[in-house]
Motif scaffolding. Sequence first.
Motif, short mmCIF file in Angstrom:
data_model
loop_
_atom_site.label_atom_id
_atom_site.label_comp_id
_atom_site.label_asym_id
_atom_site.label_seq_id
_atom_site.Cartn_x
_atom_site.Cartn_y
_atom_site.Cartn_z
N TYR A 352 17.12 -82.94 38.37
CA TYR A 352 18.47 -82.53 39.10
C TYR A 352 18.69 -81.64 39.21
CZ TYR A 352 17.23 -87.41 37.92
OH TYR A 352 17.40 -88.64 37.62
N TYR A 353 19.31 -80.00 38.44
CA TYR A 353 19.32 -79.11 38.73
C TYR A 353 18.93 -78.81 40.24
CZ TYR A 353 20.75 -74.39 39.56
OH TYR A 353 20.86 -72.26 39.73
N ALA A 354 18.12 -79.10 40.16
CA ALA A 354 17.08 -78.63 41.53
C ALA A 354 17.40 -79.92 42.61
CB ALA A 354 15.56 -78.49 41.59
N MET A 355 17.61 -80.76 42.55
CA MET A 355 17.48 -82.02 43.22
C MET A 355 19.40 -81.13 44.12
SD MET A 355 17.65 -85.80 42.17
CE MET A 355 18.54 -87.04 43.67
N ALA A 356 20.14 -80.93 42.77
CA ALA A 356 21.75 -81.03 43.32
C ALA A 356 22.07 -79.67 44.59
CB ALA A 356 22.65 -80.89 42.13
N PHE A 357 20.50 -78.97 43.54
CA PHE A 357 20.68 -77.04 44.38
C PHE A 357 20.37 -76.95 46.11
CE2 PHE A 357 19.28 -72.56 44.69
CZ PHE A 357 20.24 -72.59 45.45
N GLN A 358 19.11 -77.65 45.68
CA GLN A 358 18.23 -77.68 47.23
C GLN A 358 17.52 -79.05 47.89
OE1 GLN A 358 14.90 -75.61 46.36
NE2 GLN A 358 15.96 -73.27 46.80
N GLY A 359 18.02 -79.90 46.74
CA GLY A 359 17.70 -81.62 47.02
C GLY A 359 18.37 -82.05 48.46
N ILE A 360 19.63 -81.45 47.61
CA ILE A 360 20.97 -81.92 48.58
C ILE A 360 21.14 -81.56 49.87
CG2 ILE A 360 23.45 -82.57 48.77
CD1 ILE A 360 21.98 -84.18 47.26
N ALA A 361 20.92 -80.06 50.29
CA ALA A 361 21.20 -79.48 51.20
C ALA A 361 20.10 -79.27 52.04
CB ALA A 361 20.12 -77.33 50.72
N PRO A 362 19.09 -80.37 52.27
CA PRO A 362 18.74 -80.95 53.73
C PRO A 362 19.41 -81.35 54.62
CG PRO A 362 17.08 -81.69 51.90
CD PRO A 362 18.24 -80.52 50.93
N PHE A 363 20.11 -82.40 53.55
CA PHE A 363 21.19 -83.04 54.48
C PHE A 363 22.76 -82.49 54.78
CE2 PHE A 363 19.28 -86.12 50.77
CZ PHE A 363 18.92 -86.90 51.82
N GLY A 364 22.82 -81.90 53.94
CA GLY A 364 23.56 -80.41 54.65
C GLY A 364 23.35 -80.27 56.17
N SER A 365 22.14 -79.31 55.80
CA SER A 365 21.83 -78.41 56.84
C SER A 365 21.38 -79.68 58.06
CB SER A 365 20.02 -78.44 56.68
OG SER A 365 19.75 -77.59 55.77
N LEU A 366 20.58 -81.00 58.08
CA LEU A 366 21.16 -81.85 59.44
C LEU A 366 22.60 -82.13 59.44
CD1 LEU A 366 18.31 -84.84 58.92
CD2 LEU A 366 18.67 -82.63 60.20
N LEU A 367 23.56 -82.24 59.00
CA LEU A 367 25.16 -82.27 59.05
C LEU A 367 25.61 -81.14 60.13
CD1 LEU A 367 27.26 -84.39 58.82
CD2 LEU A 367 27.91 -82.97 56.58
N ALA A 368 24.96 -80.26 59.34
CA ALA A 368 25.23 -79.06 60.03
C ALA A 368 24.62 -78.76 61.00
CB ALA A 368 25.05 -77.90 59.29
N GLY A 369 23.75 -79.45 61.49
CA GLY A 369 22.70 -78.72 62.67
C GLY A 369 24.19 -79.60 63.74
N ALA A 370 23.52 -81.52 63.78
CA ALA A 370 24.43 -82.19 64.25
C ALA A 370 25.92 -81.59 64.73
CB ALA A 370 24.25 -83.49 63.51
N ALA A 371 27.03 -81.34 63.53
CA ALA A 371 28.59 -80.70 63.95
C ALA A 371 28.46 -79.84 64.60
CB ALA A 371 28.59 -80.80 62.71
N SER A 372 27.08 -78.84 64.73
CA SER A 372 27.48 -77.81 65.32
C SER A 372 27.45 -77.63 66.84
CB SER A 372 26.24 -77.04 65.12
OG SER A 372 26.92 -76.26 63.57
#
Length: 420
Positions: A352-372
């Motif tokens: 769950y630590y890995a999920m919070a650290f790296q598993g959530i990050a891809p949604f951030g990557s997509l969100l950042a790419g779209a927002a940028s």
Amino acid sequence: MASPTGLLRALRSRNYRLLFAGQTVSLIGTWMTRLALSWLVYRLTRSAWLLGVVGFCGQIPMFFLGPIAGVWVDRWNRQKTLLVTQALSMLQSFALAALTLRGVIQIWHMIALALFQGVVNAVDMPARQSFVIEMVESRDDLPNAIALNSSMVNATRLIGPAIAGLVIAAIGEGWCFFADGVSYLAVIASLWAMHVPRTARPARHPRVFAQLAEGWRYVARSRPIRTLLLLLALVSLVGMPYTVLMPIFAAGILHGGANTLGFLTGASGVGALLAALLLAMRKTVIGLGTRIAVSCAVFGAALVAFALSRSLWLSLLVLPFTGFGMMQEMASTNTILQTIVEDDKRGRVMAYYAMAFQGIAPFGSLLAGAASARIGAPATLAAGGVLCIAGAAWFAFRLPSLRELVHPIYVRLGIVPEVS
């Protein structure tokens, strides 16, 4: 704080020394591949969106497979598990190298291979995190080992991108991928040379989904664990995508090339390395809660400053603070979790630590790419920094009640004396 002579005390354990040496070599190659892959995607496509897609594919398996991988890690021999995951990662790097050096690589190749590596990492990361306690001969050395791991990651984060920038400028991205593949031999050799005592495991296990549900209930009902993971997930969602957007800042805003990207990544690594070394010098976990709140706020403020910068020298001054804040928050969370978790649930909690650290990050990557693509990379990054500051304030507000819940655990472990 411990004296500097206690900085390396976890290295007294032979198995930890072996892994530390092997991982150091391997991680240099890993950082070379990360920079080379992001630069290759941006060079071929000039697309912020596709940068986000590749980042998403490399990390999304952690989100979906992480909890189940945690159950497997609690069942399997962790040393053998890591041997398999490292061998598979080596094959992935050689595949990237072959396609790139032959000049036939396309964006779908990079997406598919990033997805494959993400599946491997979904098992590798919780196995590696929970294996640390088996490598140190004294449980008292566990916080130091976790901090030294973070130091190793960030020392190589300085070296790898700097080498990658020079290699890309001289002979291309493909040789970075090849060097990464070769570097995995070091960590495979170190794992093979270890003598790890057999851990008693039950002959029969409950069903996978029963253990999965047990792990979820354990995390959800523990307010300290739940709160730590929620803050880490927020930082991963809105703060960590700055690494995905870095090629845009290097090329489009600071008007540089691969060398500039290497300098920016290295500058962030300087701060992260300093943070990890300071954690390694600590003798106790007491006080890490306050450090998490402060570090998260520093990370957010530094992101805002970097987003507003339009000069290379100012960016290089600001980025060490992003690395410092990010590493302090992440490694302090890891240390507290590994200290308070029950041993039979360690693999699931670290998943769950890995999920919070790296598993959530891809949604951030997509969100950042779209927002940028819509509002620009600087505005996207600044908004993420503001949200990190808000998360730090929320955690600081909850900290007193969390200390009351964790105190009995620290008493039971002998970390703090019992008061009659």
